[in-house]
Structures are given as C-alpha cells and as structure tokens.
Scaffold this active site. Structure first.
Site, short mmCIF file in Angstrom:
data_model
loop_
_atom_site.label_atom_id
_atom_site.label_comp_id
_atom_site.label_asym_id
_atom_site.label_seq_id
_atom_site.Cartn_x
_atom_site.Cartn_y
_atom_site.Cartn_z
N THR A 376 0.57 -1.33 0.23
CA THR A 376 0.39 0.20 0.25
C THR A 376 0.99 1.37 0.04
O THR A 376 2.12 1.10 0.43
CB THR A 376 -0.52 -0.17 1.52
OG1 THR A 376 -1.54 -1.23 1.06
CG2 THR A 376 -1.56 1.39 1.58
N THR A 394 -3.73 1.80 -2.46
CA THR A 394 -2.93 0.14 -1.99
C THR A 394 -3.80 -0.97 -3.17
O THR A 394 -4.91 -0.83 -3.93
CB THR A 394 -3.60 -0.37 -1.01
OG1 THR A 394 -3.47 -1.51 -1.43
CG2 THR A 394 -5.38 -0.63 -0.87
O1 DON Z 1 -7.35 -1.79 2.76
C1 DON Z 1 -6.82 -2.49 3.60
O2 DON Z 1 -6.62 -2.24 4.98
C2 DON Z 1 -5.33 -3.49 3.08
N1 DON Z 1 -4.94 -3.34 1.50
C3 DON Z 1 -3.97 -2.41 3.01
C4 DON Z 1 -2.74 -3.55 2.53
C5 DON Z 1 -1.53 -2.81 2.51
O3 DON Z 1 -1.50 -1.61 3.53
C6 DON Z 1 -0.67 -3.41 2.55
N2 DON Z 1 0.64 -2.88 2.89
N3 DON Z 1 2.06 -2.74 3.05
#
Ligand code: DON
Length: 566
Positions: A376, A394
């Site tokens: 993300t 993300t």
């Molecule tokens: O929306 C969410 O909470 C997740 N899809 C976020 C994913 C995420 O932060 C991955 N990061 N490193």
C-alpha cells in the site's frame, strides 16, 4: 544496610517494575519547505507533486499528480487498478474524504472463495483477477481534482504520462521487488511482458518504459474517468479478467463511482483528529486507540516504557476486538461509529484493564457500543495556501493480484481478500473476519487505511498515514503520541521504532530497538507474548510549523520515502 545501598536496591526494584526506555537514537533533521511539501514513498512522485505546486497548483492538484505518478514509478502499490482514501482539509477549514475503495463485482457471492466443504481457498482471493474488486483510483483522483483542484487534467496527468512514455531509471528497491515476483508473474504473460526484460529481471539503473500504461494515461487525460471506465481501456480490463477466471464486467466498470463522505472527527489532548471513516476501519481504530491512550499519562510513564506499551497494547486489543464485530461498508450494514469513537465508550472498555497484567485476548470480546509485505502506499501534501491532503491507496498485496491488464499496462488489485471470506477466518493480515464484512455484490471491503490530519488551533498541524495493513492505525496512533506526548519532531516521530498489537493473534510485535531488554522482560512477566519484527508499518508524514512559517517533512527510512519541500 546503608542508606546508599538501600537507595540502590530501591531504584533497581523500581527499574524492574517500571523500566524506562530511552528515546531512540538521533534522526536527521526534517526536510524543510517554505511554501509546500510532498512526502511520498518515491522520489519521482514527490518531484511530480512539487512541480505542480511550483506551477501554482494547490495541494489537491499535487496529490492527484502524485497519485498518477506513483501508478507509474511505484507499481508495487501505486496504481490505476486499485483504490483508497483521500482526506482533504482546505484552508478555509472545510474538510472531506473521497472514498475510492474498490467494490465487489455485481456477480460476486458470499461464499465465492470457499471450497465445497466450506473451507477458504487462500489463493483464490489473492492471485488472479477473481481476487480483484472494481478499481476506484481513477474515479477517486479525478473526483478530487474536479471538486477541490484548480488545474486541468493535462497539468496533473502530464508528468506521469511523460514518466510512462519516456521511462525512468529503475531503483534498487524496484529492481528487487520486480525480480522477486517473476515466479508469480510467470502465469500472466501480460505481467511478464510489462515488468520483465523478455523474462529477465530489470536491474538497478535500467530504464523502465511503459508504453501501454502511457496509452491508458492519455485516454484518461483526454476523456477523464470515461477514458478508463468505458471504451478501449474498459474493454481490455474485461478481456483480461475473463481470460483468467475473473468476474468484473463492463457494467461493473461503468457503474463504479467514488463517494465523498464525512470524515471522522475526534480529538486527542486538545488536538483535533480528522481521519478516514468506514468503509475503512482505520479511523475508527485510531480514534478508539487515542481515546483510550488519553486516559494514561504517557509522558510520566515514559516513551516505550513497559507502562506505556502496556497502555497502548491494551487499547489496541480492545479496539481490534470491536473491528471484526462492528465494522463493514456503511452503505450495506449498520456501523455504530458514533458510539465506538466516543470517549465514554473507551473509558468503559478499559474498566477491566489491570495496570500490572496483560489482558489475554481470549478474555477480550467486543464491547457493547450501545453503552456509550504486502503493499500500500501513503503520501501527504501541503501547499502555500494552507490546504493539506493525506492519501493512502493500494493494490492490497504486492503488485495486487499479479495480473497486468494486457495492453493497458497496470496491475489489478487483490482487494477482495479484505472481505470476510468466512466468518472467523483470518485474512492476509491475520484480521478476523466478521459478518458485517461478508461479500455482497457492489459492497466495499473493510480497510485499515488511515490517512489522517491533526489540527491545532484551527490550523493543520500534522498530516500522516502509513502502509502495512492492520498495522497502519497502530502506527498512526504512535506517531501522533510521539509528537504530542513526547515532543518529537516529525522525523523523530516517524523514525522511532514501533510496537503493534491487534488482539488476534495475541502477540505484541516490536521493531528492533523499540524496547529495552528490561522492558521486554517486564512485559513478558506481565503476561505478554512478544515477538521482534523487522518492520511493523511504513509511514510518511509532514508537520506544519505555523509560527515559524515552515513545512517539515518526515519520510520513513523503513522504505525509500522522499520528502521534498520548496
Ligand atoms: O485496505 C487495507 O487495509 C489493506 N488492503 C491495506 C494493505 C496494506 O497496507 C499493505 N501494505 N503494506
């Protein structure tokens, strides 16, 4: 016994009971700007944003430019095929959130990721286009531009179009990320074509040109959201999805709309907190954690002392227990947000908090609010007019579902994994799925993204957010406490090593150097199971020093974050 030896014994006993951690080692000074600042995970994207600010654009114009640039230069998470949340505060005090979270396709069903025996099939919600929600980024960025920006599409998409068309030098980070994925790209010829050199990995310093993505960006520049959600690009998305077993249709794309929603507004020790509302759980978690933390004298306990970490962990456990029970897409299920984020509710939730003992997660269930490497990316923008923007967007996993839309040059997300695949089952962030977050056609999956703006005396003070799934809200809470309770500057606050607890699993994670060894021992004897991790989450932040007339940037050394002021 002499009074001196008695004093020594007493202070040793006190250290055992309440060991004080020292503050972390020195950080470099924050990056300074007089007129504005962009802090993002990528230097070219930050530069694209600052170039828009220099040309007279406002923070929203720059945020849109950074979003499109990240889609080119940071393909692991920057995206056209994903979604996210943008939190905006305009100079006049007006604030809003653009929700451009992906939506479940109309043909999706509650049990679509279960086998005949009702067991989750992990890969199904993670890899390939069946894992993808209907993308929201393009509509979200353009809605923000139309409603709050001041420039035209050419101005804000132009820089990213040039980056896609002419190419840019691959960083060491990108070379490693792309190289490491080749085995998973291999099942998608379009991904191999776009992100390898005829099957061989890109190396540091190679030029990455993305001609297909340039065509897509040009269509968006010329035709706006229509250029993505209908016509050639939409047809290519549908073709890609069909080829590999997905269910997104032309109607799903045509029907997609981002939503402007009221922000969540809370407070922490007299500062106003503006943060993401559902369908993200991030803001609710953040406010619940801060409301609980406010009940402790963190300053007196000391930064990352056992007392302070115990207070934080207990606050996080209780907030996360509520997440799986109560949160989901507010357009589909009732979410008792007002009750959950009230100060009274947090006070009631802490009634069983024992200052000397960890609360085993098995004994914490959701409260009754009626009583009161994965990927993300986050970025922040401030302009010289007093507007600030905080964006997290993300693809969910690293390079999303790993499938590039053939001929359009971008990855599709695997955000469907953020839904409850089965009540009680864990998703890729070990978050427990609850009934309110089950799959329904056109519903938005629950998120943990927490783009946030802290306001002091009616002026923006701190703009921040993070990437890292479930670890995002706990990270944002710690950075806010680092600034407000411990007086750190923005760079120190971002650098300071962090801890994380999310109720289930019942483990207290801590980054290297977050806890002194005596604190680890003490927390262990209080009943915590501790685990050292390399990184919890990665954050980007900026702070506004209104009195001095500076904007100060704090990029995260845990990634190649880049703060650029002007
Ligand atoms: O929306 C969410 O909470 C997740 N899809 C976020 C994913 C995420 O932060 C991955 N990061 N490193």
């Amino acid at each position: 016994m002499t009074s001196r030896s008695r004093a020594l014994i007493l202070s040793a006993a006190a250290a055992l009971l309440f060991p004080q951690s020292r503050l972390p080692a020195a950080s470099h000074a924050p990056v300074r700007g007089r007129n504005g600042m962009v802090v993002s995970a990528d230097s070219l994207a930050s530069s694209a944003g600052v170039s828009v600010l220099r040309r007279g654009g406002n923070a929203v114009d720059a945020a849109v430019a950074v979003g499109f640039a990240l889609a080119v230069t940071y393909p692991e998470a920057g995206n056209l095929g994903g979604g996210g949340f943008m939190v905006i505060r305009m100079a006049g005090g007006e604030s809003t959130m653009i929700d451009f979270r992906e939506k479940a396709p109309a043909a999706s069903t509650r049990d679509m990721y279960l086998d005949a025996g009702g067991r989750p099939i992990r890969e199904k919600s993670l890899t390939g286009p069946l894992a993808a929600g209907v993308p929201g980024t393009v509509d979200g960025l353009l809605t923000a531009l139309n409603e709050y920006g001041s420039l035209g599409r050419e101005d804000v998409i132009g820089p990213s179009l040039a980056l896609a068309d002419l190419g840019f030098p691959v960083t060491d980070h990108l070379a490693r990320a792309l190289g490491g994925e080749i085995p998973r790209f291999a099942i998608f010829p379009s991904s191999m074509k776009t992100f390898t050199r005829k099957g061989r990995p890109y190396r540091w310093g190679d030029t990455l040109r993305q001609p297909d993505l340039a065509v897509t960006l040009r269509a968006i520049m010329e035709r706006g959201a229509e250029g993505f959600y209908s016509g050639d690009v939409a047809a290519r998305i549908v073709a890609e999805v069909k080829k590999d077993g997905g269910i997104i249709t032309a109607d799903d794309l045509r029907d997609y709309g981002s939503v402007e929603r009221d922000l969540l507004v809370g407070s922490y020790r007299g500062y106003e907190i503006l943060t993401a509302a559902p369908p993200s759980s991030g803001g609710v978690l953040l406010l619940q954690i801060l409301n609980s933390l406010e009940r402790f004298d963190l300053q007196r306990l000391g930064w990352n002392s056992s007392g302070a970490v115990h207070a934080l962990a207990g606050s996080c456990q209780r907030a996360f227990a509520d997440r799986s029970e109560y949160l989901g897409d507010p357009d589909f299920v009732q979410v008792p947000v007002g009750e959950l984020v009230s100060k009274e509710y947090s006070a009631a939730r802490l009634a069983d908090f024992d200052s000397m003992r960890a609360s085993p997660s098995a004994r914490i269930s959701s409260g009754d609010p009626s009583l009161a490497d994965h990927q993300t990316t986050h970025y922040c923008v401030a302009d010289r007019f007093g507007n600030v923007v905080s964006v997290t967007f993300t693809l969910n996993g690293l390079f999303g579902c790993k499938a590039v839309v053939d001929g359009a040059g971008f990855f599709l997300n695997n955000e469907m994994d953020d839904f409850t695949v089965k009540p009680g089952a864990l998703n890729m962030f070990s978050l427990v799925g609850g009934a309110r977050n089950q799959i329904e056609p056109r519903k938005r999956m629950l998120s943990s993204m927490t783009p946030t703006i802290v306001v002091k005396d009616n002026r923006p003070f701190l703009v921040l957010g993070a990437r890292g799934g479930s670890r995002i809200p706990t990270t944002v809470a710690q950075i806010i406490a680092n600034v407000i309770d411990f007086g750190m500057n923005v760079q120190e606050a971002v650098d300071a090593p962090r801890v994380h607890h999310q109720w289930i699993p019942d483990t207290l994670l801590y980054e290297k150097r977050a806890l002194e060894s005596d604190v680890v021992r003490n927390l262990g004897s209080m009943g915590y199971v501790l685990q050292e991790v390399e990184v919890t989450a990665r954050a980007e932040a900026l702070m506004i020093d209104s009195a001095g007339g500076w904007v100060l940037g704090g990029a995260d050394p845990r990634e190649e974050g880049y703060a650029l002021g002007y």
